[in-house]
Structure formats: structure tokens, C-alpha cells
Enzyme design. Structure first.
Site, PDB file in Angstrom:
ATOM      1  N   ASP A 179      -0.465   7.122  -6.569  1.00  0.00           N
ATOM      2  CA  ASP A 179      -1.324   6.831  -5.841  1.00  0.00           C
ATOM      3  C   ASP A 179      -2.310   6.717  -6.699  1.00  0.00           C
ATOM      4  OD1 ASP A 179      -3.309   5.946  -3.393  1.00  0.00           O
ATOM      5  OD2 ASP A 179      -1.169   5.777  -2.781  1.00  0.00           O
ATOM      6  N   HIS A 249      -3.676   0.815  -6.362  1.00  0.00           N
ATOM      7  CA  HIS A 249      -3.336   2.215  -5.800  1.00  0.00           C
ATOM      8  C   HIS A 249      -2.222   2.946  -7.211  1.00  0.00           C
ATOM      9  CE1 HIS A 249      -4.281   2.691  -1.995  1.00  0.00           C
ATOM     10  NE2 HIS A 249      -3.550   1.986  -1.015  1.00  0.00           N
ATOM     11  N   GLU A 313      -2.541  -2.614  -0.312  1.00  0.00           N
ATOM     12  CA  GLU A 313      -4.323  -2.786  -0.314  1.00  0.00           C
ATOM     13  C   GLU A 313      -4.199  -2.653  -2.121  1.00  0.00           C
ATOM     14  OE1 GLU A 313      -4.594   0.386   2.801  1.00  0.00           O
ATOM     15  OE2 GLU A 313      -3.742   0.876   1.477  1.00  0.00           O
ATOM     16  N   TRP A 378       3.543  -2.486   8.259  1.00  0.00           N
ATOM     17  CA  TRP A 378       3.258  -1.391   8.859  1.00  0.00           C
ATOM     18  C   TRP A 378       1.977  -2.186   9.190  1.00  0.00           C
ATOM     19  CZ3 TRP A 378      -2.430   0.180   7.007  1.00  0.00           C
ATOM     20  CH2 TRP A 378      -2.905  -0.755   6.072  1.00  0.00           C
TER      21      TRP A 378
HETATM   22  C1  ACM Z   1       0.202   1.364   4.064  1.00  0.00           C
HETATM   23  O1  ACM Z   1      -0.771   2.156   5.002  1.00  0.00           O
HETATM   24  N1  ACM Z   1      -1.294   1.500   2.979  1.00  0.00           N
HETATM   25  C2  ACM Z   1       0.364   0.906   3.341  1.00  0.00           C
END
Ligand code: ACM
Length: 509
Positions: A179, A249, A313, A378
Site C-alpha cells: 500500500d 495505493h 481509490e 465494498w
Molecule cells: C477500500 O476500502 N479502499 C477497498
């Protein structure tokens, strides 16, 4: 099976179980008959019971404990098992070794809770109640994600984490290895990923604000560590699915190799903040070479059919500002730099598919993943169905029911957690990953559900276990058994806590 006795308070609850009178007693002389192919289950039973019980369970052709692998038992599928316990015998049968491994965990739960202790418990009679159990999971994917990028956890803790998953018949351990704040996967062609990307100067304290702890944090696995984890998990019927985040990320990788980014000549640190970082991978050929090389090494270490490539993201402002990225978008015939996100995932996904693997990505809308991806939806409960309708296999990861970094209550005693919500035990228990409104062909695309623990605020194993248990018990029940009443679940959980206590799981009260 009624949860009236702690011994029969099984979590997850078996599909069909009937307790009869009487019990079978294991003792030092109990022998085990193991049919061809069932040896891994016999090994696991011995391994799990040895520390507390010292039971040797030696092999013998006439042993009263019988483990049978029988490929004709097609009704039990790839994970089901049948368990018949009488006063003189224990018969565990399955069509697959994995089914036998699940049944071993049931035998373990039927024993007195002291059987789960890590050191000898002399003086306990090792009995199991007579019962008939036929048990098949409702959903094929019951996962748990642990983020070891935000806070590194050493191998011995991962092995324990897997042991606890196995007790609950979870079958996928999703290991979030990279990350913005840390890169934990060793890649021999790119040693700086762990040498530089594996360490950050300090971390932001608590949610929001601008205060830092001044404490360096770091760590990385060796190939031998990860291989040991994969083998340990496989012996418990668990697949380790690695995640390497891209194209967003990825700041830790960019700190190690800045030329993989979008601004030539820039240097970056491994990120010390939490949240969404706008520095992302570039889209030049060198980046694609890098990704392929990383994935080749990941595939060498992890036999998992599913590989998670992140995708969440990912702000595209850097691509919009980069002449190289704009030119790539034009030459690929895309509508603009934002479309490079799908293009990037498709390039990597296609590469993995050609190697016989299946790409998995985070779905933020349910619409953005390329065909062929398995989606982890999610953000919104509707996205699971939306992605399934578009033809994706989906793992329901709705954050308000599966994100264990949220506090478990709004009480003042909760340690700092992900701001903006509470995920209580009842939220986890009450969330059906397969919405009742789903038509059968759409429902069939929902492979299952998964718990997620992002570790911005969970630096230690103790905190991880506090956040994970007992919520994982509820998720395991939902995935394996399906919806149950709160009264049924909470009564079984009350009995099950004796097992968690025997294992010294520092659970939430
Ligand atoms: C996430 O919660 N950014 C997958």
C-alpha cells in the site's frame, strides 16, 4: 443442533446436526483408521489436539476413529463432510480432503474447550457427544483480509491468524501486502521495494488531525516466510490470496523506484499519512514490465487461483497532468486519461489470466472492472448485484457489515478506529451477502463474503484480535450456514467463547 450445551454450540452452525445420547471418549489408546488420501486430515487432527491433550492417535486398521475420503460422496461437494459419532466410534467422511479438514475443526469444537489450549491440560476427559452431522457450506467463498501494509505483522502471528480462521471454516486468507505506507512482498528484481518501501518514518496518530507518532515502522517477509504461510494455510484448507495494489495505493513502490511514477525526477517518501494518496503508478512500458515482474514472483510464491490487484481509490489527476499518460490514452484510443484506470487493470488482468490465474479487484461502483475480474464490492450494498448483473463473480464486502476496522460500538471505551461508522456484531450477523431480491442467475454469481481489517489503527496482534473477534464468528456463520436468528447465533457464541478463551483470543467483550 441446539446450542443448549456449550459443547454443541458450534460456530459456524452445521447445515444438519442431531445430538444423540451418550459420548465417545478419546484416550491415549485411541487409534485412527485413515483411508488412502485422508492422511492430511489425520495429521491436522493430531497437530491440533497434541498440545493440550497429548493424544497420539496412532494409525491402526481397526481403529475406532475413522477418516474416509470417498469421491463417490458427491452430495458433500468440495468442502462438505459427514460426521457420525457413536459411543464406540467416530466416522468422518468427505469427498475431498478439504471437507475432511472442515470436519476435523468440528471434532475439535465438540471436545471440551480445554482441547484448544496451547499447553497440556491433564485430568480432562476428552469426550465428544454422540451426533449425526451432515455439513455443507452455503457459500464457496468465506474470506478474511488482513492489511499487513499499514502495520507489518511478523510470520508467527500470521500463522496464528490462519489457525483462528480455520477454526471458523474460513477458506480464503486475503493478504494485503502493499500500500502507500508499506511494501511487504520481496521481489528479487526490485530489492528496494522492501529495503526502502518496507519502512516509513512515522505514522499519523488517530483519525483526522495532523499529529504524528515520530516512530519509524517497518518490516517485510522473505520468500521462505510466505512459502511457510502458504503451506501452513493449505494444511488447514485455506488459500492465501495475495494482493498487490495497483495503479493507486502504490506510494511505497514509488518511494523505492520513483521512475515508475508520473513526474520524472521527483523523489517521494513512503507515505506517513492515511487516506487516499494522489501519487499513482505511471502508464509507460517500464511500469507494465515492473508489474509483470512483480506478479511473476508473486505467482511463484502463491499458488492461489485468485490474485488481487487492488484497483481502488485511484485519483487520475496525475495522469491528466502527465504528457506521457495523455499520449498513452490517445494512442490506446481511450476517451481520456481517466479511462487509463480500466485499461491498466485490463492489461494486468489479461496477463494474469494468460498465466491461468483469475484477477480480483475492488469494485467501487460495480461498473469499472474489466470483464473477467472477480469483484469485491465494498462501497454500497447495491454494487454487489450491479456487478453480478454485469457478469462478474462477486464477493460481497459491503463495508458497513464486513469492515472490522470500524469500532464495534459507539461506546466511549472503544479504541480509536476507522471514523464514520460502527459495525456491531449484529450488523455482521444480520447482513446476508446474497440479497433476497437477487434472481437465481444473479445470486449464483455471488461467491460469498469476506471480513476486512485495514490496520491504520491496529498496529498489534492484540488489537487485531480485539477487532476481529467475535465479529468474525458472525461472518463465518453467515457465509457457511446462512442467515440464522440472533437468538440462535448469540446462544452458540456464548458457548463458543470458551474456545476463544482457551486460545487466549483477546476478543471484544
Ligand atoms: C477500500 O476500502 N479502499 C477497498
Amino acid at each position: 443442533m441446539t446450542p443448549s450445551s456449550p459443547r454443541t454450540a458450534l460456530v459456524p452452525r452445521p447445515a444438519k446436526a442431531r445430538v444423540k445420547g451418550g459420548q465417545f471418549t478419546f484416550d491415549a489408546g485411541t487409534r485412527m483408521r485413515v483411508t488412502a488420501g485422508a492422511e492430511p486430515a489425520a495429521d491436522l487432527l493430531r497437530t491440533l489436539l497434541a498440545p493440550a491433550t497429548g493424544l497420539p492417535l496412532p494409525p491402526a486398521a481397526d481403529g475406532p476413529v475413522v477418516l474416509v475420503l470417498d469421491t463417490a460422496l458427491t452430495g458433500l461437494g468440495s468442502e462438505g463432510y459427514g460426521l457420525t459419532i457413536g459411543p464406540q466410534s467416530v466416522l468422518l467422511r468427505a469427498r475431498s480432503v478439504t471437507g475432511l479438514l472442515r470436519g476435523v475443526q468440528t471434532i475439535r469444537q465438540l471436545l471440551p474447550a480445554q482441547a484448544l489450549a496451547a499447553s497440556p491440560r491433564p485430568g480432562v476427559r476428552w469426550t465428544v457427544p454422540c451426533a449425526d452431522i451432515t455439513d455443507v457450506p452455503r457459500l464457496p467463498w468465506r474470506g478474511a483480509m488482513l492489511d499487513v501494509a499499514r502495520h507489518f505483522q511478523p510470520l508467527p502471528y500470521l500463522l496464528r491468524y490462519v489457525d483462528l480462521l480455520a477454526l471458523h471454516k474460513i477458506n480464503v486468507f486475503h493478504l494485503h501486502l502493499t500500500d502507500d505506507q508499506g511494501w511487504r512482498m520481496p521481489v528479487s528484481a526490485y530489492p528496494k521495494l522492501t529495503e526502502i518501501g518496507g519502512h516509513r518514518r512515522q505514522s499519523l496518530i488517530g483519525p483526522g488531525g495532523d499529529r504524528y507518532d515520530g516512530t519509524p515502522h517497518g518490516g517485510a517477509y522473505t520468500r521462505a516466510d510466505l512459502t511457510r504461510l502458504v503451506v501452513h494455510a493449505a494444511a488447514r484448507g485455506i488459500t492465501v490470496m495475495p494482493e498487490i495494489e495497483m495503479p493507486g495505493h502504490s506510494r511505497a513502490a514509488l518511494a523505492a523506484y520513483p521512475h515508475l511514477g508520473n513526474r520524472p525526477g521527483r523523489t517521494l517518501d513512503v507515505w506517513t499519512r492515511w487516506g487516499v494518496c494522489d501519487t499513482i503508478l505511471g502508464v509507460h512500458e517500464e511500469v507494465l514490465d515492473f508489474c509483470r515482474t512483480v506478479w511473476e514472483e508473486v505467482m511463484d510464491v502463491f499458488p492461489s487461483p485468485y490474485l488481487h490487484i487492488g484497483g481502488d481509490e485511484c485519483p487520475t489527476t496525475e495522469w491528466e497532468r502527465s504528457p506521457a499518460a495523455r499520449s498513452r490514452a490517445r494512442s490506446e484510443g481511450l476517451t481520456g486519461p481517466a479511462a487509463l484506470h480500466g485499461w491498466f487493470l485490463d492489461r494486468i488482468g489479461t496477463f494474469l489470466t494468460r498465466q491461468g490465474r483469475r484477477p480480483v479487484g475492488w469494485a467501487e461502483t460495480g461498473s469499472e472492472l474489466p470483464a473477467g475480474f472477480t469483484a469485491m464490492a465494498w462501497r454500497d450494498p447495491a454494487h454487489t448485484l450491479h456487478a453480478a448483473r454485469r457478469g462478474h463473480d462477486v464477493i460481497n464486502s459491503y463495508h458497513r457489515a464486513t469492515y472490522f476496522d470500524y469500532p464495534q460500538s459507539a461506546g466511549p471505551d472503544e479504541p480509536p478506529g476507522q471514523p464514520g461508522g460502527v459495525v456491531g456484531l449484529r450488523d455482521v450477523h444480520g447482513h446476508d451477502p446474497v440479497p433476497g431480491t437477487a434472481p437465481p442467475h444473479t445470486a449464483a454469481r455471488i461467491l460469498g463474503t469476506q471480513a476486512h481489517l485495514w490496520t491504520e489503527y491496529a498496529a498489534t496482534p492484540a488489537r487485531i484480535e480485539y477487532l476481529t473477534y467475535p465479529r468474525l464468528c458472525a461472518l463465518a456463520d453467515v457465509g457457511w450456514t446462512g442467515p440464522t436468528t440472533w437468538a440462535d447465533f448469540s446462544a452458540r457464541l456464548a458457548g463458543h467463547t470458551a474456545r476463544l478463551d482457551a486460545l487466549h483470543v483477546g476478543r471484544h467483550p
